[in-house]
Design an enzyme around this catalytic site. Structure first.
Site, PDB file in Angstrom:
ATOM      1  N   GLN A 140      46.581  77.801  35.541  1.00  0.00           N
ATOM      2  CA  GLN A 140      47.554  77.993  34.474  1.00  0.00           C
ATOM      3  C   GLN A 140      48.878  78.192  35.198  1.00  0.00           C
ATOM      4  O   GLN A 140      48.880  78.418  36.413  1.00  0.00           O
ATOM      5  CB  GLN A 140      47.201  79.229  33.661  1.00  0.00           C
ATOM      6  CG  GLN A 140      47.106  80.478  34.539  1.00  0.00           C
ATOM      7  CD  GLN A 140      46.528  81.677  33.810  1.00  0.00           C
ATOM      8  OE1 GLN A 140      45.917  81.542  32.780  1.00  0.00           O
ATOM      9  NE2 GLN A 140      46.762  82.854  34.349  1.00  0.00           N
ATOM     10  N   ASP A 158      54.636  84.048  28.980  1.00  0.00           N
ATOM     11  CA  ASP A 158      54.812  83.894  30.432  1.00  0.00           C
ATOM     12  C   ASP A 158      53.772  82.954  31.046  1.00  0.00           C
ATOM     13  O   ASP A 158      53.812  82.705  32.248  1.00  0.00           O
ATOM     14  CB  ASP A 158      54.747  85.268  31.121  1.00  0.00           C
ATOM     15  CG  ASP A 158      53.427  86.005  30.857  1.00  0.00           C
ATOM     16  OD1 ASP A 158      52.812  85.764  29.792  1.00  0.00           O
ATOM     17  OD2 ASP A 158      53.004  86.800  31.716  1.00  0.00           O
ATOM     18  N   ASP A 169      39.267  81.925  37.863  1.00  0.00           N
ATOM     19  CA  ASP A 169      39.751  82.702  36.721  1.00  0.00           C
ATOM     20  C   ASP A 169      39.486  81.943  35.420  1.00  0.00           C
ATOM     21  O   ASP A 169      39.880  80.779  35.281  1.00  0.00           O
ATOM     22  CB  ASP A 169      41.257  82.909  36.930  1.00  0.00           C
ATOM     23  CG  ASP A 169      41.855  83.924  35.966  1.00  0.00           C
ATOM     24  OD1 ASP A 169      41.602  85.123  36.147  1.00  0.00           O
ATOM     25  OD2 ASP A 169      42.563  83.489  35.028  1.00  0.00           O
ATOM     26  N   ASN A 170      38.802  82.588  34.490  1.00  0.00           N
ATOM     27  CA  ASN A 170      38.591  82.008  33.163  1.00  0.00           C
ATOM     28  C   ASN A 170      38.140  80.539  33.174  1.00  0.00           C
ATOM     29  O   ASN A 170      38.754  79.701  32.495  1.00  0.00           O
ATOM     30  CB  ASN A 170      39.884  82.095  32.337  1.00  0.00           C
ATOM     31  CG  ASN A 170      40.115  83.499  31.803  1.00  0.00           C
ATOM     32  OD1 ASN A 170      39.167  84.274  31.632  1.00  0.00           O
ATOM     33  ND2 ASN A 170      41.362  83.836  31.549  1.00  0.00           N
ATOM     34  N   GLU A 206      34.447  83.568  36.843  1.00  0.00           N
ATOM     35  CA  GLU A 206      34.878  84.760  36.096  1.00  0.00           C
ATOM     36  C   GLU A 206      34.938  84.394  34.621  1.00  0.00           C
ATOM     37  O   GLU A 206      36.008  84.198  34.046  1.00  0.00           O
ATOM     38  CB  GLU A 206      36.247  85.257  36.580  1.00  0.00           C
ATOM     39  CG  GLU A 206      36.637  86.591  35.985  1.00  0.00           C
ATOM     40  CD  GLU A 206      37.800  86.536  34.985  1.00  0.00           C
ATOM     41  OE1 GLU A 206      38.232  87.602  34.545  1.00  0.00           O
ATOM     42  OE2 GLU A 206      38.271  85.429  34.642  1.00  0.00           O
ATOM     43  N   LYS A 229      48.083  95.086  37.850  1.00  0.00           N
ATOM     44  CA  LYS A 229      48.415  93.691  37.533  1.00  0.00           C
ATOM     45  C   LYS A 229      49.919  93.489  37.360  1.00  0.00           C
ATOM     46  O   LYS A 229      50.413  92.370  37.503  1.00  0.00           O
ATOM     47  CB  LYS A 229      47.709  93.266  36.221  1.00  0.00           C
ATOM     48  CG  LYS A 229      46.206  93.091  36.356  1.00  0.00           C
ATOM     49  CD  LYS A 229      45.586  92.388  35.147  1.00  0.00           C
ATOM     50  CE  LYS A 229      45.641  93.284  33.920  1.00  0.00           C
ATOM     51  NZ  LYS A 229      44.935  92.653  32.760  1.00  0.00           N
ATOM     52  N   TYR A 230      50.636  94.575  37.026  1.00  0.00           N
ATOM     53  CA  TYR A 230      52.065  94.426  36.716  1.00  0.00           C
ATOM     54  C   TYR A 230      52.969  95.229  37.635  1.00  0.00           C
ATOM     55  O   TYR A 230      54.165  95.275  37.422  1.00  0.00           O
ATOM     56  CB  TYR A 230      52.325  94.848  35.255  1.00  0.00           C
ATOM     57  CG  TYR A 230      51.394  94.164  34.282  1.00  0.00           C
ATOM     58  CD1 TYR A 230      51.560  92.814  33.970  1.00  0.00           C
ATOM     59  CD2 TYR A 230      50.325  94.852  33.717  1.00  0.00           C
ATOM     60  CE1 TYR A 230      50.689  92.176  33.101  1.00  0.00           C
ATOM     61  CE2 TYR A 230      49.444  94.226  32.858  1.00  0.00           C
ATOM     62  CZ  TYR A 230      49.619  92.888  32.559  1.00  0.00           C
ATOM     63  OH  TYR A 230      48.757  92.256  31.713  1.00  0.00           O
TER      64      TYR A 230
END
Lengths: 654, 654
Positions: free
Chosen positions: B314, B349, B385-386, B414, B528-529
């Site tokens: 992504q 985002d 991821d995903n 995942e 994560k942020y």
């Protein structure tokens, strides 16, 4: 995905996938078995990646049909789908599943959760694009309706009105109907062998026509058999199965009790097929003519029964084929024809057919023509002798070929052999199969075997047909056994299995004399080698019990299939308890496996298997004795005197 | 069957058939999973009609090999066969089975039972014909030997000598070796995905490199990570998994705690991949350079570990692909790029990639090239991821392509999603999969789920990797939970699953603060942020327990695979007992699921599962505490104080 993009997807695989399709046998290599007029439930997993909604359809078609009928499947949650169709005719049906992403429903689902009006308006335009794809494939009134929907989604500014438009289930059902389907996945076509109901529920009665005469010493005829039909019909049987009715070989004929050399007047074994009078399509002259046979077939039909033929693909040395088609038989190095043997035993009165002969195509066709000949004479049930000694590929071809012309043809596999071989024969097309029931006697043996038969995956294709005896098998537990043991084994067969049979009148007259007690299962003075005279008027005959059991079977749908069979615990090794169910019809059998002593037990019922609540009160009505008892909850008591009855066969009235 | 006849059989199907091949996934559509150097046991049913003996062979070949290696399978009785081969290298292996009638052995078996000398002599000639067929295919010494055998069988008159010749096992093994095989049946080729041992046994440690600096306030670098490697290796981990290391998007960047607008200095989520510095093959400048990354990868290898990359397909709005390949993204009707959303939530985002774009071939190749890029940099483990939000067909293609060049590549899926979707991803190639362990807490939940994972057919392809936490998931039972709960969940993961991981140092420091207690699984002040500073010197750290558990895992083969997992009854809802076995190595875990109270139980051991006799006396040695206890028979007592230890992790010494 819009149309332009779809056109360019080329060999891009569909997003959706299908797994775990049922019913299927070896991933579709073989047909699952079903019955005409009964819904076929199909289930599968159908899903795509991500959170898109999917849609599965079930397609099906009957024998010979090119076009598929199609219906939407029902979503069961957790990516499971279900659909069903009801085959209206016997033959080879097929079904196929499709799965695709349902872009319209996925859009509606997300659209319903949008809040911001600007976002709603923009998302409505995406909906309009999807509707436009359906519009392009619609015509007439559908087209107008979709055009209106598309206009609203495209131009309406009021978020509430857009939301209302998105909730128009009828319009969106139309849009879905016309939505593009080029990106859907499809399974292979799964075959289902659909047969008439008799393939699953049938009561067979085997008899030797040559012993059907009423007068001792006179060879029986088809006419004699016809005279017995009323009595057999009154006993409640469906199928009258005759051992081979063809001319019997004279060369190397076996005598009484299978002695190697026949004496004058010995009639030989009907399985030694073929003589100068003809082979597999001829009739043994002493039984009558083809006209007599036709009359018999009609006579059975008039009484709601049918005649089953024996298909035994082997020949006597004087069968016409031996001279006409020498290449259909193996030769020994000395040039003689290879007879049947199991060294050191020789069966010189029988020649096996060489199915792998270089001339196999002509041979197979000739064998096919034998079955087709009798099918054209109105025979719709075939008991096949020792199919396990012939190639699998032959049977798969033969049964399919015969069924194409004669979709009502039922084939019973007489293969008493290794389990894998028996299962393979069932997979490739036999409607029913002989089983090991003949030798399963104890409570653990019966429980394990019938649980397996009724619950394993093999139940999709293997339909048991249970016989307590056959002309070849007087099992050890019946040798010199009491009538109680005969009653017991009969009752088990008739209530455990929706298809069963007996070799009579030996069975109902409790013929129990072995030729070699304890070392062989052959009958003494076996009917296979001589004409018998049976005293059917014997007051000790089990005919009344047979009649009663068949009447119960015929009246109770619960006993007409096997999938619902459930065993219930009892605290006695001698009392076996099991039930079958069809909707609200429930039969509960409690059987005393000890033919010598009265036995009692507390039964611990699995009420869920009976479809009853845990604290249910109900009546059990013994269909054998006529007595009724009030029962309550799981634990109930039974006591059975083998001198009076082998079992309670209760119908359960809730 | 002689040669002339065989030549004419044309399309006559082989007599023998093969069924029920194991291992197979969806009848060979997907690969079963195995490990390099470990024998692959293959079983099947192989049989023919009648009583002829059959012979099955197992063929196999490694990745890229054209020729099959072949071996005779072992007959197990009842038409079952077994064979095995040991793959020496990772990659896609294949096996195939053949079955044919063994005319020679069938002949020998019957020959041995013949008695009459004339019959023996005649039957010997048939044996001679069979030997002649082999002779025609043999050369050199084999030919001479077979010629001699054939001559004996053809001309010898003495029955005893003929019998002796027929018993010459060596000569008949030669004859069988050269026997014609044109009438054998063959299965399809079944694929087996053979991976290096880490695909099954691995301990993962996830850390954010940007938090790896020792100094509060300083952004961590690869160099900082490298400095931590000794400590991670000392804890006994195998794989150090880094969240994305690429430039982080600035457009629409999220702030701390995922607030919609970032403040100055907010570092953004590493999963918002791509900025002016580059995309999926670039490195976030604050972490270092590609040279630093290479150094890190080498550093891990030097310590017997490896670095796992995060593959998150992504992009952030400022990822270079958005401008370079606008056709790889969906557009909204207003022309803007479609951002990720789950209405009414918007993730502006993040732009999803449109895997079904008309330009999908170029897109898929570009995505492949991303993985290939890092594989060439020495990365052999990828946490994806995903994957469930991208097409199945993409992953099947991608994993196969990467593995062709990089057979050691391990892919961890995942996908926290619906069970069918998780299983499909595993089938199509992922080495390991995240599981529902994260949310399975009670004794029945754990027992049911792990029984299913270790015993269902899915164990052929679905390898669980169990995580008690992830950066996305602070499960409710860990929110504001005590260290005892963290010890408990860690111990379960490390002993129930041969692959497990933790997100640290959050885990070993018992980070338990949720952002929205009870309503979300997000951490408060999620890493994560933001950049975090972890006090790894905290004396309350669970690092010693982690170290001990990993040491036990590394020392005990029993814990290095899942198939032997067995649960044992206990009389307490709080005490879970299970074992794993590898040969004579046995681990028995007794876990107190109550983190608050001391619990005790009588354990009722399934001694058969442990490979012990019913009345066995044995020693259980607690690998956590060092204590040993003498145990005897099935019933034994345990008591566990959660303040001291979550479990006994016994090695069982018989």
């Amino acid at each position: 995905m819009n149309d332009a993009r779809r056109a360019q997807r080329g060999d891009l695989a569909p997003e959706a996938v299908i797994e775990n399709v049922r019913p299927s046998v070896d991933a579709g290599r073989f047909a699952a078995k079903r019955i005409v007029g009964e819904p076929i439930e199909v289930t599968a997993d159908g899903f795509a990646h991500g959170h898109e909604k999917t849609l599965c359809t079930l397609r099906y078609r009957g024998p010979g049909e090119r076009d598929w009928a199609e219906l939407d499947m029902e979503f069961l949650g957790n990516d499971r789908w279900r659909g069903s169709f009801t085959p209206g005719s016997p033959g080879l049906w097929q079904f196929q599943l499709t799965c695709r992403v349902d872009y319209l429903e996925s859009w509606r689902e997300g659209f319903a959760r949008r809040i911001d009006p600007a976002d709603v308006r923009l998302a409505a335009r995406i909906g309009a694009q999807l509707v436009a794809q359906s519009l392009a494939r619609a015509s007439g009134a559908d087209r107008e309706r979709l055009a209106a929907l598309g206009r609203t989604l495209e131009t309406e500014q009021d978020a509430a009105k857009l939301r209302a438009a998105s909730q128009d289930a009828t319009a969106f059902a139309l849009a879905r109907k016309h939505a593009p389907r080029d990106a859907q996945c499809e399974t292979v076509a799964f075959p289902v062998a659909v047969e008439r109901a008799r393939a699953r529920f049938s009561s067979w009665y085997e008899l030797f026509p040559r012993s059907a005469s009423g007068e001792p010493g006179r060879h029986g005829t088809f006419e004699d058999v016809e005279e017995r039909l009323d009595e057999i019909a009154a006993m409640g049987f469906h199928i009258v199965y005759l051992p081979p009715i063809h001319p019997i070989g004279r060369a190397k004929r076996k005598g009484r009790n299978n002695v190697p050399v026949a004496s004058d007047g010995d009639v030989g074994s009907p399985w030694a097929i073929g003589a100068e009078e003809g082979g597999h399509t001829a009739i043994h002259p002493q039984l009558g003519t083809i006209a007599d046979f036709r009359h018999l077939v009609r006579g059975a039909k008039l009484r709601g029964m049918e005649i089953a033929m024996d298909i035994a693909f082997q020949v006597a040395p004087d069968h016409p084929w031996v001279a006409e088609h020498p290449e259909w038989f193996r030769r020994r190095p000395d040039g003689s024809v290879q007879y049947a043997e199991n060294p050191p035993k020789k069966y010189e009165d029988i020649y096996p057919i060489d199915f792998e002969t270089a001339d196999w195509r002509a041979l197979w066709q000739a064998l096919h023509d034998v079955v087709a000949f009798w099918a054209r004479e109105g025979v719709e049930a075939f008991r096949v002798d020792n199919p396990h000694t012939k190639p699998f590929a032959f049977w798969e071809w033969l049964i399919a070929e015969i069924r194409r012309e004669h979709p009502n043809a039922i084939f019973l596999s007489e293969a008493f052999t290794r389990p894998r071989v028996m299962h393979r024969l069932a997979k490739l097309g036999f409607s029913q199969s002989y089983t090991y029931f003949t030798w399963r006697v104890t409570k653990p043996e019966l429980t394990e075997y019938f649980t397996q038969l009724s619950q394993d995956d093999s139940r999709e294709y293997f339909r048991p047909n249970c016989w307590p005896n056959t002309p070849d098998i007087l099992p050890y537990h019946l040798q010199d056994a009491s009538p109680a043991m005969f009653r017991l084994r009969l009752t088990l067969a008739a209530t455990l299995a929706s298809a069963y049979g007996i070799y009579g009148p030996a069975y109902e007259l409790c013929e129990n004399r072995p030729r070699d007690p304890g070392t062989s299962e052959e009958y003494l003075d076996s009917e296979k080698y001589e004409v018998k005279h049976w005293d059917r008027g014997d007051p000790a005959s089990l005919a009344p019990l047979v009649t009663r059991l068949n009447a119960i079977r015929n009246a109770h749908p619960a006993l007409q299939s096997d999938a619902s069979l459930a065993f219930h615990d009892t605290d006695s090794d001698h009392i076996l308890c099991y039930s079958k169910r069809s909707g609200s019809d429930r039969i509960l059998a409690c059987v005393n496996l000890d033919p010598h002593n009265t036995q009692s037990a507390w039964v611990d019922l699995d009420l869920a298997a009976l479809g009853l609540p845990e604290d249910a009160s109900f009546t059990v009505h013994d269909e054998l004795s006529g007595a009724s008892y009030p029962w309550r909850g799981r634990r109930n008591f039974v006591m059975l005197d083998p001198g009076r009855a082998p079992a309670h066969v209760f119908s359960v009235i809730a």
